[in-house]
Design a protein around this motif. Structure first.
Motif, PDB file in Angstrom:
ATOM      1  N   ASP A   1       0.828  -1.209   0.000  1.00 53.61           N
ATOM      2  CA  ASP A   1       0.000   0.000   0.000  1.00 53.61           C
ATOM      3  C   ASP A   1       0.863   1.260   0.000  1.00 53.61           C
ATOM      4  OD1 ASP A   1       1.031  -0.047   2.550  1.00 53.61           O
ATOM      5  OD2 ASP A   1      -0.902  -0.217   3.570  1.00 53.61           O
ATOM      6  N   LEU A   2       0.209   2.400   0.180  1.00 50.31           N
ATOM      7  CA  LEU A   2       0.938   3.677   0.192  1.00 50.31           C
ATOM      8  C   LEU A   2       1.962   3.714   1.321  1.00 50.31           C
ATOM      9  CD1 LEU A   2       1.320   6.528  -1.018  1.00 50.31           C
ATOM     10  CD2 LEU A   2      -0.404   7.335   0.609  1.00 50.31           C
ATOM     11  N   GLU A   3       1.628   3.125   2.477  1.00 49.09           N
ATOM     12  CA  GLU A   3       2.575   3.125   3.602  1.00 49.09           C
ATOM     13  C   GLU A   3       3.872   2.418   3.215  1.00 49.09           C
ATOM     14  OE1 GLU A   3       2.205   4.843   6.462  1.00 49.09           O
ATOM     15  OE2 GLU A   3       0.426   5.602   5.425  1.00 49.09           O
ATOM     16  N   HIS A   4       3.740   1.313   2.481  1.00 54.50           N
ATOM     17  CA  HIS A   4       4.925   0.604   1.984  1.00 54.50           C
ATOM     18  C   HIS A   4       5.727   1.520   1.054  1.00 54.50           C
ATOM     19  CE1 HIS A   4       7.473  -2.172  -0.203  1.00 54.50           C
ATOM     20  NE2 HIS A   4       6.773  -2.010  -1.308  1.00 54.50           N
ATOM     21  N   ALA A   5       5.052   2.171   0.120  1.00 50.62           N
ATOM     22  CA  ALA A   5       5.738   3.060  -0.826  1.00 50.62           C
ATOM     23  C   ALA A   5       6.443   4.205  -0.100  1.00 50.62           C
ATOM     24  CB  ALA A   5       4.740   3.607  -1.841  1.00 50.62           C
ATOM     25  N   LEU A   6       5.821   4.750   0.934  1.00 49.14           N
ATOM     26  CA  LEU A   6       6.429   5.845   1.686  1.00 49.14           C
ATOM     27  C   LEU A   6       7.648   5.374   2.478  1.00 49.14           C
ATOM     28  CD1 LEU A   6       3.213   7.697   2.942  1.00 49.14           C
ATOM     29  CD2 LEU A   6       4.806   8.477   1.171  1.00 49.14           C
ATOM     30  N   ARG A   7       7.593   4.154   3.011  1.00 42.29           N
ATOM     31  CA  ARG A   7       8.762   3.610   3.715  1.00 42.29           C
ATOM     32  C   ARG A   7       9.913   3.355   2.729  1.00 42.29           C
ATOM     33  NH1 ARG A   7       4.802   0.495   6.312  1.00 42.29           N
ATOM     34  NH2 ARG A   7       5.378  -1.287   5.004  1.00 42.29           N
ATOM     35  N   VAL A   8       9.582   2.812   1.563  1.00 38.27           N
ATOM     36  CA  VAL A   8      10.605   2.583   0.532  1.00 38.27           C
ATOM     37  C   VAL A   8      11.216   3.926   0.122  1.00 38.27           C
ATOM     38  CG1 VAL A   8      11.024   1.758  -1.829  1.00 38.27           C
ATOM     39  CG2 VAL A   8       9.611   0.410  -0.268  1.00 38.27           C
ATOM     40  N   ARG A   9      10.397   4.943   0.024  1.00 38.11           N
ATOM     41  CA  ARG A   9      10.893   6.292  -0.292  1.00 38.11           C
ATOM     42  C   ARG A   9      11.929   6.745   0.745  1.00 38.11           C
ATOM     43  NH1 ARG A   9       7.157  11.553   0.814  1.00 38.11           N
ATOM     44  NH2 ARG A   9       8.520  13.167   0.018  1.00 38.11           N
ATOM     45  N   GLU A  10      11.625   6.525   2.030  1.00 39.69           N
ATOM     46  CA  GLU A  10      12.568   6.925   3.086  1.00 39.69           C
ATOM     47  C   GLU A  10      13.875   6.143   2.991  1.00 39.69           C
ATOM     48  OE1 GLU A  10      12.302   9.591   5.074  1.00 39.69           O
ATOM     49  OE2 GLU A  10      10.513   9.926   3.863  1.00 39.69           O
ATOM     50  N   TRP A  11      13.765   4.839   2.728  1.00 40.09           N
ATOM     51  CA  TRP A  11      14.974   4.037   2.526  1.00 40.09           C
ATOM     52  C   TRP A  11      15.762   4.570   1.331  1.00 40.09           C
ATOM     53  CZ3 TRP A  11      17.307   1.441   5.973  1.00 40.09           C
ATOM     54  CH2 TRP A  11      16.646   0.626   6.895  1.00 40.09           C
ATOM     55  N   CYS A  12      15.073   4.894   0.250  1.00 45.57           N
ATOM     56  CA  CYS A  12      15.729   5.415  -0.957  1.00 45.57           C
ATOM     57  C   CYS A  12      16.487   6.706  -0.669  1.00 45.57           C
ATOM     58  CB  CYS A  12      14.701   5.665  -2.063  1.00 45.57           C
ATOM     59  SG  CYS A  12      14.271   4.203  -3.021  1.00 45.57           S
ATOM     60  N   ILE A  13      15.883   7.592   0.095  1.00 42.92           N
ATOM     61  CA  ILE A  13      16.533   8.859   0.430  1.00 42.92           C
ATOM     62  C   ILE A  13      17.810   8.601   1.235  1.00 42.92           C
ATOM     63  CG2 ILE A  13      16.288  10.987   1.787  1.00 42.92           C
ATOM     64  CD1 ILE A  13      13.262  10.935   0.935  1.00 42.92           C
TER      65      ILE A  13
ATOM     66  N   GLU B   1      20.417   4.462  -9.461  1.00 46.60           N
ATOM     67  CA  GLU B   1      19.075   4.725  -8.940  1.00 46.60           C
ATOM     68  C   GLU B   1      18.212   3.453  -8.948  1.00 46.60           C
ATOM     69  OE1 GLU B   1      21.091   8.331  -9.686  1.00 46.60           O
ATOM     70  OE2 GLU B   1      20.694   6.724 -11.122  1.00 46.60           O
ATOM     71  N   ALA B   2      18.347   2.644  -9.993  1.00 47.63           N
ATOM     72  CA  ALA B   2      17.605   1.380 -10.061  1.00 47.63           C
ATOM     73  C   ALA B   2      18.073   0.426  -8.964  1.00 47.63           C
ATOM     74  CB  ALA B   2      17.776   0.743 -11.436  1.00 47.63           C
ATOM     75  N   LYS B   3      19.371   0.397  -8.729  1.00 47.15           N
ATOM     76  CA  LYS B   3      19.927  -0.468  -7.677  1.00 47.15           C
ATOM     77  C   LYS B   3      19.428  -0.038  -6.301  1.00 47.15           C
ATOM     78  CE  LYS B   3      23.983  -1.686 -10.379  1.00 47.15           C
ATOM     79  NZ  LYS B   3      25.415  -1.509 -10.630  1.00 47.15           N
ATOM     80  N   ILE B   4      19.335   1.265  -6.105  1.00 45.04           N
ATOM     81  CA  ILE B   4      18.867   1.782  -4.816  1.00 45.04           C
ATOM     82  C   ILE B   4      17.392   1.456  -4.604  1.00 45.04           C
ATOM     83  CG2 ILE B   4      18.292   3.976  -3.648  1.00 45.04           C
ATOM     84  CD1 ILE B   4      21.166   4.864  -4.405  1.00 45.04           C
ATOM     85  N   LEU B   5      16.569   1.625  -5.626  1.00 43.15           N
ATOM     86  CA  LEU B   5      15.151   1.258  -5.469  1.00 43.15           C
ATOM     87  C   LEU B   5      15.019  -0.230  -5.169  1.00 43.15           C
ATOM     88  CD1 LEU B   5      12.119   1.906  -5.539  1.00 43.15           C
ATOM     89  CD2 LEU B   5      12.176   1.402  -8.001  1.00 43.15           C
ATOM     90  N   TYR B   6      15.756  -1.049  -5.881  1.00 42.50           N
ATOM     91  CA  TYR B   6      15.720  -2.498  -5.652  1.00 42.50           C
ATOM     92  C   TYR B   6      16.063  -2.798  -4.190  1.00 42.50           C
ATOM     93  CZ  TYR B   6      16.716  -7.462  -6.109  1.00 42.50           C
ATOM     94  OH  TYR B   6      16.705  -8.824  -5.935  1.00 42.50           O
ATOM     95  N   ASP B   7      17.169  -2.232  -3.710  1.00 40.05           N
ATOM     96  CA  ASP B   7      17.614  -2.491  -2.335  1.00 40.05           C
ATOM     97  C   ASP B   7      16.612  -1.965  -1.308  1.00 40.05           C
ATOM     98  OD1 ASP B   7      19.875  -3.614  -3.429  1.00 40.05           O
ATOM     99  OD2 ASP B   7      21.271  -2.101  -2.664  1.00 40.05           O
ATOM    100  N   ALA B   8      16.101  -0.766  -1.544  1.00 40.15           N
ATOM    101  CA  ALA B   8      15.150  -0.157  -0.598  1.00 40.15           C
ATOM    102  C   ALA B   8      13.881  -0.995  -0.485  1.00 40.15           C
ATOM    103  CB  ALA B   8      14.815   1.267  -1.040  1.00 40.15           C
ATOM    104  N   ASP B   9      13.419  -1.516  -1.595  1.00 41.57           N
ATOM    105  CA  ASP B   9      12.217  -2.363  -1.595  1.00 41.57           C
ATOM    106  C   ASP B   9      12.448  -3.619  -0.767  1.00 41.57           C
ATOM    107  OD1 ASP B   9       9.538  -2.866  -2.493  1.00 41.57           O
ATOM    108  OD2 ASP B   9      10.323  -4.257  -3.989  1.00 41.57           O
ATOM    109  N   LYS B  10      13.647  -4.187  -0.844  1.00 42.04           N
ATOM    110  CA  LYS B  10      13.966  -5.389  -0.070  1.00 42.04           C
ATOM    111  C   LYS B  10      14.113  -5.063   1.412  1.00 42.04           C
ATOM    112  CE  LYS B  10      13.826  -7.237  -4.012  1.00 42.04           C
ATOM    113  NZ  LYS B  10      13.201  -6.074  -4.655  1.00 42.04           N
ATOM    114  N   LEU B  11      14.656  -3.892   1.723  1.00 41.09           N
ATOM    115  CA  LEU B  11      14.810  -3.495   3.129  1.00 41.09           C
ATOM    116  C   LEU B  11      13.464  -3.362   3.836  1.00 41.09           C
ATOM    117  CD1 LEU B  11      17.706  -0.895   2.807  1.00 41.09           C
ATOM    118  CD2 LEU B  11      17.753  -2.977   4.203  1.00 41.09           C
ATOM    119  N   ASP B  12      12.413  -3.092   3.073  1.00 42.88           N
ATOM    120  CA  ASP B  12      11.091  -2.983   3.688  1.00 42.88           C
ATOM    121  C   ASP B  12      10.444  -4.349   3.907  1.00 42.88           C
ATOM    122  OD1 ASP B  12       9.191  -1.063   4.770  1.00 42.88           O
ATOM    123  OD2 ASP B  12       7.826  -1.736   3.192  1.00 42.88           O
TER     124      ASP B  12
END
Length: 198
Positions: free
Chosen positions: A29-41, A117-128
């Motif tokens: 959900d959006l909460e997941h996307a927002l957490r991934v955003r924080e990891w990405c930052i 940037e693609a590597k960071i999104l991939y990693d951030a998604d896994k961290l969540d």
């Protein structure tokens, strides 16, 4: 530097994304996307990536998950993201980078993350999907799928088959550093669960 216009564009993207995520399962959900955003930052700051690209990619990476019109949810999300970013005034350069990151955030489409940037999104998604939040998401997903806690096609088997191998495929050192203690927490949980199982 974040300008008022940039912030307005970002807020528009969040509002549009909110509508898409309202139809998703609670594990994506959006909460997941927002957490991934924080990891990405966090990861972008440490690794020197384009924060705008990873932030937008994180917010939109799962919007095509239900009712996907492409072969995979990553491809569907990328296509939707292109349309949203064009409507909200982002440059083609940013749009292309966001699309590349979203397509490669899941290996189901056969794409490998190539840009930082693609590597960071991939990693951030896994961290969540590790630590206490990861367990919460896993059990939420298990509830949607009707999985039992342990046994064949269960929350535990999903953990063993997918989540347990994430650390082998992380692309950034920063993500690996964050991943280890969260992964240890999950490993300890499953050990404890088996000592309590009657």
């Amino acid at each position: 530097m974040v300008t008022e216009t940039t912030q307005d564009h970002l807020e528009q993207v969040i509002q549009i994304a909110k509508g898409f995520y309202a139809r998703k399962d609670r594990a994506h959900d959006l909460e997941h996307a927002l957490r991934v955003r924080e990891w990405c930052i966090k990861l972008a700051g440490a690794e020197g990536a384009d924060v705008t690209v990873v932030e937008l990619a994180a917010l939109l990476h799962d919007i095509g998950r239900s009712g996907a019109v492409e072969k995979t949810h990553a491809e569907s999300s990328a296509g939707l993201a292109v349309n949203i970013l064009r409507k909200t005034g982002y440059s083609e350069e940013i749009i292309i980078k966001v699309k590349e990151a979203i397509i490669a955030h899941s290996r189901e489409a056969g794409y490998e993350p190539e840009t930082l940037e693609a590597k960071i999104l991939y990693d951030a998604d896994k961290l969540d999907f590790v630590g206490a939040i990861g367990l919460g998401r896993l059990f939420t997903l298990g509830g949607v799928q009707g999985w039992p806690l342990i046994g064949e096609t269960s929350c535990e088997s999903f953990y063993q088959d997918k989540i347990r191998g994430y650390h082998e495929h992380l692309f950034t050192k920063t993500a690996s550093t964050f991943f280890e203690p969260l992964f240890k927490f999950m490993e300890e949980f499953w050990r404890e669960l088996h000592t309590e199982t009657i």
